[in-house]
Design a protein around this motif. Structure first.
Motif: not given
Length: 82
Positions: A66-71, A75-80
Motif C-alpha cells: 500500500a502507498g500514501v497519498l499526499f495532499t 488538515k491532512a497533508d497525507a492520507l497514510p
C-alpha cells in the motif's frame, strides 16, 4: 519492442484519460481481505469514481504494498497507510 518516447507525456495522457472530469463518489480504506488478496501488509485509501472504477495508492508501480497519498490540504497533508 515499443519504447515510449516521452514517458511523462505518455503517462500524463493516460492519467488524464482515467481521472479528468471524474467525480469521487466514495472514499474508504482497503479492507483486510482486499489487502490480503493483493499480498499487502498495509491498507491504502480507495477512491471510488463515478464511472465505477477505483483508484488506490501503491508503494510502487509493481504493486508491492500500500502507498500514501499526499495532499496540499493542511488538515491532512497525507492520507497514510494503515
Amino acid at each position: 519492442m515499443n519504447l515510449i518516447k516521452d514517458p511523462q507525456e505518455h503517462w500524463t495522457r493516460v492519467a488524464a484519460s482515467v481521472l479528468l472530469n471524474r467525480t469521487i463518489v466514495a472514499v474508504r480504506y482497503l479492507d483486510k481481505e482486499e489487502a490480503d488478496r493483493l499480498g499487502w501488509h498495509g491498507r491504502s485509501v480507495v477512491l471510488h469514481l463515478d464511472n465505477g472504477h477505483l483508484v488506490w495508492a501503491s508503494r510502487d508501480d509493481e504493486g508491492n504494498d500500500a502507498g500514501v497519498l499526499f495532499t496540499t490540504d493542511p488538515k491532512a497533508d497525507a492520507l497514510p497507510v494503515i
